[in-house]
Design an enzyme around this catalytic site. Structure first.
Site, PDB file in Angstrom:
ATOM      1  N   PRO A 225       0.986  -1.090  -0.101  1.00 43.86           N
ATOM      2  CA  PRO A 225      -0.032  -0.214   0.006  1.00 43.86           C
ATOM      3  C   PRO A 225       0.894   1.319  -0.074  1.00 43.86           C
ATOM      4  CG  PRO A 225      -0.623  -1.668   1.597  1.00 43.86           C
ATOM      5  CD  PRO A 225       0.351  -2.069   1.172  1.00 43.86           C
ATOM      6  N   GLU A 226       0.497   2.182  -0.774  1.00 40.16           N
ATOM      7  CA  GLU A 226       1.027   3.649  -0.734  1.00 40.16           C
ATOM      8  C   GLU A 226       0.151   4.658  -0.161  1.00 40.16           C
ATOM      9  OE1 GLU A 226       2.152   4.375  -5.005  1.00 40.16           O
ATOM     10  OE2 GLU A 226       2.607   2.359  -5.418  1.00 40.16           O
TER      11      GLU A 226
ATOM     12  N   HIS B 244      -4.540 -15.595  10.420  1.00 41.29           N
ATOM     13  CA  HIS B 244      -3.586 -14.320  10.354  1.00 41.29           C
ATOM     14  C   HIS B 244      -4.072 -13.195  11.122  1.00 41.29           C
ATOM     15  CE1 HIS B 244      -1.150 -16.809   7.601  1.00 41.29           C
ATOM     16  NE2 HIS B 244      -2.132 -17.288   7.028  1.00 41.29           N
TER      17      HIS B 244
ATOM     18  N   ARG C 206       1.334 -12.610   5.030  1.00 38.63           N
ATOM     19  CA  ARG C 206       2.597 -12.586   4.636  1.00 38.63           C
ATOM     20  C   ARG C 206       3.651 -12.126   5.774  1.00 38.63           C
ATOM     21  NH1 ARG C 206       2.882 -10.323  -1.455  1.00 38.63           N
ATOM     22  NH2 ARG C 206       0.876 -11.341  -2.354  1.00 38.63           N
TER      23      ARG C 206
END
Length: 283
Positions: A2-3, A100, A119
């Site tokens: 994400p930016e 997760h 991840r």
């Protein structure tokens, strides 16, 4: 990853459920993500009021009544999801726990904030609010592209005599914070600048013109809820929509969107990252 627009979208989604609310219970379900969690993180979060939710570059910063700030980085696949309906804005019941769900914050208004990261490239840390800007991840950052410190003179000075491609220069977080691959490609297209052009060889006029272009691209992306390419979701679980407005990113081989241009979008690799541009419109 994400930016800035995606992180800002998540911050805005979290704010109604977190700001002014007390963390009644913090569940920390593993010792680390990308790095180890700080000692006693669950105990240090429990009982604290979130006084303000801020963003710096690609980091979310939750200021706490204890005088500490929780730093949150989403990494490649991290999501901050709100469940419950504390203010009549979120129609999501609390879901069953997932594999997760690494950190879960239970708020006194009935909201639940879940950090899910398959991840495990995300990160969390605690630091003193008064010296937060000295944190190792924040101290090296340049100005915010939507803030007053990002202006034409700053970018001209940063590019002066710089022998690296402009794409690499704009990705340098010391020059401008929060820009990533997607929005640099889009801004360079609007500015008519090829990503391969050396930053120090671009005229002051064209560099100056990049500043409002960068602001516009980021503002439009935030209003669209960011871009959902793989894992990104807003805080309410919804997708972003700016990917439907890309001019170049991910459009290799597609016709250029510029009226009258007959060229097609080209993809090249720069420093291991894909750059998309129009050879005809960008020079």
């Amino acid at each position: 990853m994400p930016e800035l627009p995606e992180v800002e979208t998540v911050r805005r989604g979290l704010s109604p459920a977190m700001e002014g609310a007390v963390i009644t219970q913090a569940d920390v379900n593993r010792p680390d993500l990308r790095w180890p969690f700080p000692d006693g993180m669950a105990e240090r979060l429990t009982g604290q009021t979130v006084t303000q939710l801020r963003r710096r570059s690609k980091y979310i910063l939750a200021d706490l009544s204890s005088g500490e700030t929780l730093l949150i980085h989403l990494g490649m696949s991290g999501r901050m999801l709100v469940s419950g309906d504390p203010l009549g804005q979120f129609a999501h019941e609390h879901p069953q726990a997932e594999k997760h769900d690494h950190v879960v914050l239970h708020m006194n208004n009935g909201a639940r904030i879940t950090f899910n990261d398959p991840r495990r490239f995300g990160a969390m840390d605690l630091m003193q609010t008064a010296t937060a800007d000295q944190h190792k991840l924040l101290a090296v950052l340049g100005p915010e592209p939507l803030g007053n410190d990002f202006h034409e003179n700053h970018l001209i000075a940063a590019f002066k005599n710089k022998n690296t491609p402009v794409k690499s220069a704009l990705l340098d977080q010391r020059i401008v914070a929060g820009l990533g691959n997607i929005y640099v490609c889009e801004a360079l297209f609007r500015g008519g600048i090829a990503p391969t052009r050396k930053a120090g060889q671009i005229s002051k006029r064209r560099v100056s013109a990049l500043v409002p272009i960068i602001r516009d691209v980021l503002s439009e992306a935030i209003e669209a809820g960011g871009s959902s390419l793989r894992d990104f979701r807003q805080a309410d679980g919804e997708l972003g929509y700016f990917q439907h407005r890309f001019d170049v990113y991910g459009r290799e081989g597609a016709p250029c969107s510029t009226t009258g241009c007959t060229a097609h979008i080209t993809r090249i690799v720069q420093s291991g990252r894909s750059s998309f541009y129009c050879k005809s419109c960008q020079s």
